[in-house]
Design a protein around this motif. Structure first.
Motif, PDB file in Angstrom:
ATOM      1  N   GLY A  71       0.730  -1.350  -0.004  1.00 32.55           N
ATOM      2  CA  GLY A  71      -0.054   0.115   0.051  1.00 32.55           C
ATOM      3  C   GLY A  71       0.721   1.269  -0.151  1.00 32.55           C
ATOM      4  N   MET A  72       1.956   1.174   0.451  1.00 31.97           N
ATOM      5  CA  MET A  72       3.047   2.352   0.480  1.00 31.97           C
ATOM      6  C   MET A  72       3.399   2.766  -1.015  1.00 31.97           C
ATOM      7  SD  MET A  72       2.501   3.754   3.444  1.00 31.97           S
ATOM      8  CE  MET A  72       3.853   5.060   3.346  1.00 31.97           C
ATOM      9  N   GLN A  73       3.203   2.062  -1.799  1.00 28.42           N
ATOM     10  CA  GLN A  73       3.305   2.264  -3.305  1.00 28.42           C
ATOM     11  C   GLN A  73       2.445   3.136  -3.891  1.00 28.42           C
ATOM     12  OE1 GLN A  73       4.530  -2.301  -4.009  1.00 28.42           O
ATOM     13  NE2 GLN A  73       4.564  -1.271  -5.713  1.00 28.42           N
ATOM     14  N   THR A  74       1.601   3.532  -3.218  1.00 34.72           N
ATOM     15  CA  THR A  74       0.455   4.491  -3.478  1.00 34.72           C
ATOM     16  C   THR A  74       0.630   5.717  -2.764  1.00 34.72           C
ATOM     17  OG1 THR A  74      -1.321   4.094  -2.002  1.00 34.72           O
ATOM     18  CG2 THR A  74      -1.064   2.551  -3.919  1.00 34.72           C
ATOM     19  N   SER A  75       0.185   6.952  -3.497  1.00 36.69           N
ATOM     20  CA  SER A  75       0.363   8.041  -2.660  1.00 36.69           C
ATOM     21  C   SER A  75      -0.715   8.615  -1.552  1.00 36.69           C
ATOM     22  CB  SER A  75       0.292   9.454  -3.830  1.00 36.69           C
ATOM     23  OG  SER A  75      -1.090   9.333  -4.102  1.00 36.69           O
ATOM     24  N   ASN A  76      -1.579   7.690  -1.457  1.00 38.57           N
ATOM     25  CA  ASN A  76      -2.390   7.593  -0.297  1.00 38.57           C
ATOM     26  C   ASN A  76      -2.062   6.520   0.767  1.00 38.57           C
ATOM     27  OD1 ASN A  76      -4.074   5.233  -1.094  1.00 38.57           O
ATOM     28  ND2 ASN A  76      -4.107   6.179  -2.866  1.00 38.57           N
ATOM     29  N   GLY A  77      -1.123   6.108   0.613  1.00 41.24           N
ATOM     30  CA  GLY A  77      -0.409   5.006   1.566  1.00 41.24           C
ATOM     31  C   GLY A  77      -0.513   5.440   3.032  1.00 41.24           C
ATOM     32  N   ALA A  78      -0.523   6.679   3.485  1.00 38.46           N
ATOM     33  CA  ALA A  78      -0.420   7.060   4.770  1.00 38.46           C
ATOM     34  C   ALA A  78      -1.611   7.630   5.141  1.00 38.46           C
ATOM     35  CB  ALA A  78       0.900   7.895   5.060  1.00 38.46           C
ATOM     36  N   GLU A  79      -2.673   7.970   4.238  1.00 38.12           N
ATOM     37  CA  GLU A  79      -3.782   8.422   4.772  1.00 38.12           C
ATOM     38  C   GLU A  79      -4.476   7.585   5.607  1.00 38.12           C
ATOM     39  OE1 GLU A  79      -4.782  11.359   3.725  1.00 38.12           O
ATOM     40  OE2 GLU A  79      -3.063  11.829   2.327  1.00 38.12           O
ATOM     41  N   PRO A  80      -5.243   8.102   6.652  1.00 36.58           N
ATOM     42  CA  PRO A  80      -5.910   7.553   7.546  1.00 36.58           C
ATOM     43  C   PRO A  80      -7.266   6.693   7.103  1.00 36.58           C
ATOM     44  CG  PRO A  80      -6.408  10.000   7.730  1.00 36.58           C
ATOM     45  CD  PRO A  80      -5.414   9.991   6.726  1.00 36.58           C
ATOM     46  N   VAL A  81      -7.806   7.332   6.064  1.00 43.41           N
ATOM     47  CA  VAL A  81      -8.944   6.533   5.540  1.00 43.41           C
ATOM     48  C   VAL A  81      -8.810   6.473   3.922  1.00 43.41           C
ATOM     49  CG1 VAL A  81     -10.649   7.029   7.279  1.00 43.41           C
ATOM     50  CG2 VAL A  81     -10.266   8.771   5.080  1.00 43.41           C
ATOM     51  N   ASP A  82      -9.558   5.384   3.232  1.00 39.31           N
ATOM     52  CA  ASP A  82      -9.696   5.221   1.943  1.00 39.31           C
ATOM     53  C   ASP A  82      -8.451   4.906   1.296  1.00 39.31           C
ATOM     54  OD1 ASP A  82     -12.456   5.506   1.927  1.00 39.31           O
ATOM     55  OD2 ASP A  82     -12.391   7.305   1.099  1.00 39.31           O
ATOM     56  N   THR A  83      -7.544   4.557   2.130  1.00 37.85           N
ATOM     57  CA  THR A  83      -6.314   3.995   1.344  1.00 37.85           C
ATOM     58  C   THR A  83      -6.626   2.638   0.300  1.00 37.85           C
ATOM     59  OG1 THR A  83      -5.589   2.333   3.095  1.00 37.85           O
ATOM     60  CG2 THR A  83      -4.770   4.766   3.189  1.00 37.85           C
ATOM     61  N   PHE A  84      -5.988   2.678  -0.706  1.00 38.04           N
ATOM     62  CA  PHE A  84      -5.940   1.652  -1.717  1.00 38.04           C
ATOM     63  C   PHE A  84      -5.301   0.335  -1.215  1.00 38.04           C
ATOM     64  CE2 PHE A  84      -5.774   4.733  -5.781  1.00 38.04           C
ATOM     65  CZ  PHE A  84      -7.101   5.125  -5.306  1.00 38.04           C
ATOM     66  N   GLY A  85      -4.410   0.344  -0.401  1.00 36.60           N
ATOM     67  CA  GLY A  85      -3.689  -0.489   0.010  1.00 36.60           C
ATOM     68  C   GLY A  85      -3.057  -1.246  -0.994  1.00 36.60           C
ATOM     69  N   ALA A  86      -2.471  -2.535  -0.753  1.00 37.73           N
ATOM     70  CA  ALA A  86      -2.070  -3.464  -1.776  1.00 37.73           C
ATOM     71  C   ALA A  86      -3.312  -4.090  -2.555  1.00 37.73           C
ATOM     72  CB  ALA A  86      -1.194  -4.468  -1.065  1.00 37.73           C
ATOM     73  N   TYR A  87      -3.082  -4.069  -3.679  1.00 38.60           N
ATOM     74  CA  TYR A  87      -4.454  -4.396  -4.605  1.00 38.60           C
ATOM     75  C   TYR A  87      -3.803  -4.887  -5.954  1.00 38.60           C
ATOM     76  CZ  TYR A  87      -3.777  -0.233  -7.464  1.00 38.60           C
ATOM     77  OH  TYR A  87      -3.211   0.670  -8.515  1.00 38.60           O
ATOM     78  N   SER A  88      -4.658  -5.338  -6.493  1.00 36.08           N
ATOM     79  CA  SER A  88      -4.544  -6.117  -7.870  1.00 36.08           C
ATOM     80  C   SER A  88      -5.819  -5.760  -8.911  1.00 36.08           C
ATOM     81  CB  SER A  88      -4.289  -7.737  -7.976  1.00 36.08           C
ATOM     82  OG  SER A  88      -5.422  -8.419  -7.283  1.00 36.08           O
ATOM     83  N   LEU A  89      -5.500  -5.743  -9.935  1.00 36.39           N
ATOM     84  CA  LEU A  89      -6.497  -5.079 -10.910  1.00 36.39           C
ATOM     85  C   LEU A  89      -6.227  -5.547 -12.465  1.00 36.39           C
ATOM     86  CD1 LEU A  89      -8.705  -2.954 -11.877  1.00 36.39           C
ATOM     87  CD2 LEU A  89      -6.745  -1.276 -12.149  1.00 36.39           C
ATOM     88  N   THR A  90      -7.489  -6.144 -13.024  1.00 40.19           N
ATOM     89  CA  THR A  90      -7.524  -6.256 -14.316  1.00 40.19           C
ATOM     90  C   THR A  90      -8.818  -5.224 -14.864  1.00 40.19           C
ATOM     91  OG1 THR A  90      -7.143  -8.536 -14.287  1.00 40.19           O
ATOM     92  CG2 THR A  90      -8.407  -7.744 -16.122  1.00 40.19           C
ATOM     93  N   TYR A  91      -8.275  -4.790 -16.003  1.00 42.01           N
ATOM     94  CA  TYR A  91      -9.330  -3.917 -16.781  1.00 42.01           C
ATOM     95  C   TYR A  91      -9.106  -4.000 -18.268  1.00 42.01           C
ATOM     96  CZ  TYR A  91      -5.759  -0.004 -17.324  1.00 42.01           C
ATOM     97  OH  TYR A  91      -5.034   0.736 -17.572  1.00 42.01           O
ATOM     98  N   LEU A  92     -10.164  -4.048 -19.069  1.00 45.90           N
ATOM     99  CA  LEU A  92     -10.079  -4.133 -20.438  1.00 45.90           C
ATOM    100  C   LEU A  92     -11.214  -3.484 -21.109  1.00 45.90           C
ATOM    101  CD1 LEU A  92     -11.413  -7.825 -21.398  1.00 45.90           C
ATOM    102  CD2 LEU A  92     -11.426  -6.984 -18.905  1.00 45.90           C
ATOM    103  N   GLY A  93     -10.857  -3.214 -22.433  1.00 44.14           N
ATOM    104  CA  GLY A  93     -12.266  -2.439 -23.269  1.00 44.14           C
ATOM    105  C   GLY A  93     -11.775  -2.204 -24.744  1.00 44.14           C
TER     106      GLY A  93
END
Length: 236
Positions: A55-77
């Motif tokens: 989660g500290m790879q995101t600019s919101n990693g240190a925010e108290p709420v709504d942090t993305f955290g560690a995550y994985s994603l697939t998108y397509l279109g």
């Protein structure tokens, strides 16, 4: 519940496998593009499978709420016609987006992205890259590629995605990136594993025609980037 995070958000040092190809059923995919936008004449579609390990790879990693955290994603279109960036990169329309982070799904949904729940794994062993997308814990997309042990190549630029929120108008988003691309990249297979799922329309034509693709062990980008109404200076 709405997100308390402000755009843009920075994602640092993620792993990413990105492909563009010609699908087996381009007419079906084209129906997923709304009126007012035009699919590319060749029917090209795209897929991004990526993983953020911490989660500290995101600019919101240190925010108290709504942090993305560690995550994985697939998108397509679908790739779009007549909306290329100045560098010739085609604009793209999201049809599907499957994220493991509830907070990031809320953040993206507020910006017109068609979010859903899913998870993605991305493994690299002995030059073999395998990315698998899971929905309801069932594998639905699997990509296998090869890379070699040559030096990575630095790539920079902007991607462009078109969205539409609650209003009638479209929004153009610029997503700047800095990526290190693995050398020797070759796609071995791209499988859509569930014939009953609507994603099956995205399965590649035979033979597989990949028109663009890369694997990056380290890519940094803003999410979303500069946005504005489609046709304005900011959203041109």
């Amino acid at each position: 519940m709405t997100s308390e995070l402000h755009a843009p958000q920075l994602i640092f040092d993620s792993q990413m496998l990105y492909l563009v190809w010609i699908p087996a059923e381009p007419d079906i995919v084209a129906k997923l593009v709304p009126e007012g936008l035009i699919p590319r004449a060749d029917g090209a579609v795209y897929l991004n499978q990526y993983v953020v390990q911490d989660g500290m790879q995101t600019s919101n990693g240190a925010e108290p709420v709504d942090t993305f955290g560690a995550y994985s994603l697939t998108y397509l279109g679908a790739d779009l016609a007549d909306l290329d960036t100045e560098a010739g990169v085609p604009a793209r329309w999201w049809t599907h987006y499957f994220n493991s982070s509830e907070a990031m799904n809320r953040y993206a949904a507020e910006r017109g992205v068609p979010t859903g729940v899913g998870r993605t794994t991305l493994e690299v062993v002995d030059g073999r890259v395998e990315a698998t997308t899971y929905l309801d814990e069932r594998p639905v997309i699997r990509t296998v590629a090869r890379i070699d042990n040559g030096p990575t190549v630095r790539s920079t630029g902007q991607l462009r995605y078109i969205t539409r929120g609650d209003g009638d108008g479209f929004t153009s988003g610029r997503y700047p990136f800095v990526a290190d691309l693995a050398s020797g990249f070759v796609v071995e297979s791209l499988e859509f594993l569930d014939p009953e799922h609507e994603l099956y329309a995205f399965r590649p034509a035979d033979p597989l025609q990949v028109t663009f693709g890369f694997y990056s062990p380290s890519i940094t980008f803003c999410y979303p980037g500069g946005e504005g109404p489609l046709g304005s200076f900011h959203g041109s």
